[in-house]
Design a protein around this motif. Structure first.
Motif, PDB file in Angstrom:
ATOM      1  N   TRP A  87       0.827  -1.208   0.000  1.00  0.00           N
ATOM      2  CA  TRP A  87       0.000   0.000   0.000  1.00  0.00           C
ATOM      3  C   TRP A  87       0.864   1.262   0.000  1.00  0.00           C
ATOM      4  CZ3 TRP A  87      -4.491   0.998  -1.683  1.00  0.00           C
ATOM      5  CH2 TRP A  87      -5.150   2.179  -1.332  1.00  0.00           C
ATOM      6  N   GLU A  88       1.962   1.231   0.736  1.00  0.00           N
ATOM      7  CA  GLU A  88       2.896   2.357   0.722  1.00  0.00           C
ATOM      8  C   GLU A  88       3.398   2.616  -0.696  1.00  0.00           C
ATOM      9  OE1 GLU A  88       7.536   2.823   2.069  1.00  0.00           O
ATOM     10  OE2 GLU A  88       6.177   1.781   3.436  1.00  0.00           O
ATOM     11  N   THR A  89       3.716   1.545  -1.410  1.00  0.00           N
ATOM     12  CA  THR A  89       4.191   1.671  -2.791  1.00  0.00           C
ATOM     13  C   THR A  89       3.077   2.170  -3.698  1.00  0.00           C
ATOM     14  OG1 THR A  89       5.658  -0.215  -2.351  1.00  0.00           O
ATOM     15  CG2 THR A  89       5.366   0.428  -4.645  1.00  0.00           C
ATOM     16  N   THR A  90       1.848   1.713  -3.449  1.00  0.00           N
ATOM     17  CA  THR A  90       0.702   2.184  -4.222  1.00  0.00           C
ATOM     18  C   THR A  90       0.462   3.665  -4.002  1.00  0.00           C
ATOM     19  OG1 THR A  90      -0.363   0.002  -4.172  1.00  0.00           O
ATOM     20  CG2 THR A  90      -1.790   1.912  -4.548  1.00  0.00           C
ATOM     21  N   ARG A  91       0.542   4.103  -2.777  1.00  0.00           N
ATOM     22  CA  ARG A  91       0.336   5.532  -2.483  1.00  0.00           C
ATOM     23  C   ARG A  91       1.390   6.383  -3.180  1.00  0.00           C
ATOM     24  NH1 ARG A  91      -0.332   6.914   3.656  1.00  0.00           N
ATOM     25  NH2 ARG A  91      -0.751   8.938   2.686  1.00  0.00           N
ATOM     26  N   MET A 150       0.273   6.767  -6.705  1.00  0.00           N
ATOM     27  CA  MET A 150      -0.843   7.703  -6.800  1.00  0.00           C
ATOM     28  C   MET A 150      -0.360   9.141  -6.731  1.00  0.00           C
ATOM     29  SD  MET A 150      -3.439   5.592  -4.299  1.00  0.00           S
ATOM     30  CE  MET A 150      -4.709   6.861  -4.269  1.00  0.00           C
ATOM     31  N   THR A 151       0.603   9.402  -5.864  1.00  0.00           N
ATOM     32  CA  THR A 151       1.150  10.757  -5.730  1.00  0.00           C
ATOM     33  C   THR A 151       1.894  11.183  -6.989  1.00  0.00           C
ATOM     34  OG1 THR A 151       1.382  10.492  -3.335  1.00  0.00           O
ATOM     35  CG2 THR A 151       2.705  12.207  -4.362  1.00  0.00           C
ATOM     36  N   GLU A 152       2.627  10.244  -7.567  1.00  0.00           N
ATOM     37  CA  GLU A 152       3.433  10.557  -8.754  1.00  0.00           C
ATOM     38  C   GLU A 152       2.622  10.585 -10.042  1.00  0.00           C
ATOM     39  OE1 GLU A 152       6.525   7.649  -8.792  1.00  0.00           O
ATOM     40  OE2 GLU A 152       7.186   8.121  -6.741  1.00  0.00           O
ATOM     41  N   ASN A 153       1.446   9.940 -10.050  1.00  0.00           N
ATOM     42  CA  ASN A 153       0.656   9.808 -11.282  1.00  0.00           C
ATOM     43  C   ASN A 153      -0.814  10.125 -11.023  1.00  0.00           C
ATOM     44  OD1 ASN A 153       2.745   8.321 -13.224  1.00  0.00           O
ATOM     45  ND2 ASN A 153       2.861   7.336 -11.200  1.00  0.00           N
ATOM     46  N   LEU A 211       5.072  -1.018  -9.444  1.00  0.00           N
ATOM     47  CA  LEU A 211       5.190  -2.093  -8.465  1.00  0.00           C
ATOM     48  C   LEU A 211       6.373  -3.006  -8.791  1.00  0.00           C
ATOM     49  CD1 LEU A 211       1.486  -3.272  -7.937  1.00  0.00           C
ATOM     50  CD2 LEU A 211       2.755  -1.553  -6.640  1.00  0.00           C
ATOM     51  N   ASP A 212       6.519  -3.328 -10.053  1.00  0.00           N
ATOM     52  CA  ASP A 212       7.556  -4.277 -10.457  1.00  0.00           C
ATOM     53  C   ASP A 212       8.942  -3.738 -10.104  1.00  0.00           C
ATOM     54  OD1 ASP A 212       8.229  -6.742 -11.529  1.00  0.00           O
ATOM     55  OD2 ASP A 212       8.479  -5.952 -13.561  1.00  0.00           O
ATOM     56  N   HIS A 213       9.167  -2.457 -10.350  1.00  0.00           N
ATOM     57  CA  HIS A 213      10.475  -1.879 -10.048  1.00  0.00           C
ATOM     58  C   HIS A 213      10.700  -1.723  -8.551  1.00  0.00           C
ATOM     59  CE1 HIS A 213      10.775  -1.078 -14.366  1.00  0.00           C
ATOM     60  NE2 HIS A 213      12.061  -0.889 -14.154  1.00  0.00           N
ATOM     61  N   ILE A 215      -6.535  -3.735  -6.138  1.00  0.00           N
ATOM     62  CA  ILE A 215      -6.199  -2.334  -5.936  1.00  0.00           C
ATOM     63  C   ILE A 215      -6.254  -1.594  -7.263  1.00  0.00           C
ATOM     64  CG2 ILE A 215      -4.381  -0.731  -5.253  1.00  0.00           C
ATOM     65  CD1 ILE A 215      -3.466  -2.842  -3.202  1.00  0.00           C
ATOM     66  N   GLY A 216      -5.679  -2.187  -8.306  1.00  0.00           N
ATOM     67  CA  GLY A 216      -5.708  -1.542  -9.615  1.00  0.00           C
ATOM     68  C   GLY A 216      -7.122  -1.295 -10.102  1.00  0.00           C
TER      69      GLY A 216
END
Length: 348
Positions: free
Chosen positions: A193-197, A200-203, A253-255, A272-273
């Motif tokens: 979720w941290e990575t998802t957030r 979201m912030t970047e895109n 996510l992959d990176h 999530i997506g």
């Protein structure tokens, strides 16, 4: 999202066969290994009996190794007239990307195995989750299709399916369909979720800011409640995963490396997506499809309507347990039949 016109139909493959309704560009997809031959044949036998024997949608089977003759013969024997293709997954889609530290990944597997985290020590399971999250829809055998139905070995279909789910998705602008939802093990996805957030912030332009379904998984976007659609059953639009927004999410996510340094599953990733990108009305609960995988099941809620079509008990299914997130879905987005049965099953 790239939507498919309602009149987009599949070409006629067999002039001697007429399905109950015109076929859309749908395909049934299974990821399997040669050792899954018996379980795969059982699943397809049930699906043929309950649905596809009347419609004859094509099948695509995918494997990271070439399918052997035993697997092919057993599946073809289920229905010799079925359109079946057997595909090899490209090595680049089932291997470590260059940015992954394999020593770190091995240490993570060892630590998770010692902590008795489900599939924590399994290397192949991680490749499978990564493949289902970001690559299956890119396989060349799926290029011609708009919709897919994911089926796995050793699953059960309990009900006759009288309506074409693919056509239903197309005509009603549905892009993702599920039968079972539940909570993920937090230890498998500590930083997802941290990575998802961060994504979201970047895109921000990729995220649906109004009328999305994300409140099902997070009330305030600060934390993830672990709810997800159980992706071993999915009926969805391939264009959803092919979209620029989802592709960007997967690449992010992959990176980050969590498929290997943790044990991110394709189910929470897809869920999530989908909830970030879709309206709730574009996500559909297939109540009419009775389904079971490893004892976790769904049986149609409006049981009287399915009395002669199902071999399961609508009052005894996973939807009514504390581990299911389906009640929360309907609390948020509405379905009176589910609320009615929940009151019958489990009065307060």
């Amino acid at each position: 999202m790239t939507l498919v016109p309602v009149d987009s139909v599949a070409p006629i493959r067999n002039q001697s066969f007429t399905p109950p309704t015109p076929l859309v560009k749908g395909v049934i997809v299974m990821l399997a290994r040669n050792t899954d031959a018996d379980g795969a044949a059982k699943s397809i036998t049930e699906l043929e009996k309950r649905f596809n024997g009347r419609w004859r949608y094509p099948y695509v089977f995918l494997n990271e190794l070439p399918f052997d003759d035993n697997f092919k013969n057993k599946l073809q024997a289920v229905n010799p007239s079925a359109d079946m293709k057997f595909g090899l997954i490209p090595v680049v889609h089932w291997s470590y990307p260059s940015w992954i530290n394999q020593t770190r990944a091995a240490a993570a597997r060892k630590a998770m195995h010692e902590a008795k985290i489900i599939y924590g020590g399994h290397e192949a399971y991680r490749h499978m989750c990564r493949y289902n999250s970001g690559f299956f829809y890119r396989h060349e055998l799926l290029d011609e299709y708009d919709y897919y139905w994911r089926v796995e070995p050793d699953v059960h279909f309990y009900c006759d399916i009288d309506e074409d789910p693919f056509r239903f998705m197309q005509e009603n602008n549905k892009l993702y369909g599920f039968t079972v939802s539940l909570t993920e093990f937090r230890a498998t996805i500590p930083t997802l979720w941290e990575t998802t957030r961060a994504f979201m912030t970047e895109n921000p332009s990729y995220i649906r800011t109004e009328d999305n379904a994300v409140r099902w998984i997070s009330k305030d976007l600060k934390d993830y409640n672990l709810c997800h659609f159980w992706s071993n059953f999915e009926i969805g639009s391939l264009h959803l995963w092919r979209s620029k927004a989802y592709e960007g999410y997967f690449e992010h996510l992959d990176h980050a490396g969590g498929f290997f340094y943790e044990r991110w599953g394709d189910a929470p990733v897809h869920s999530i997506g989908a909830t970030l990108l879709l309206k709730p009305s574009q996500i559909h609960f297939f109540n009419n499809i009775g389904y079971d995988h490893t004892g976790i099941n769904h049986c149609p809620i409006d049981q009287p309507a399915f009395a002669n079509k199902c071999q399961c008990n609508g009052l005894k299914n996973f939807d009514m347990t504390d581990w299911s997130c389906t009640p929360e879905w309907f609390d948020l987005f509405g379905d009176t039949s589910f609320v009615f049965l929940n009151n019958i099953c489990c009065p307060s």
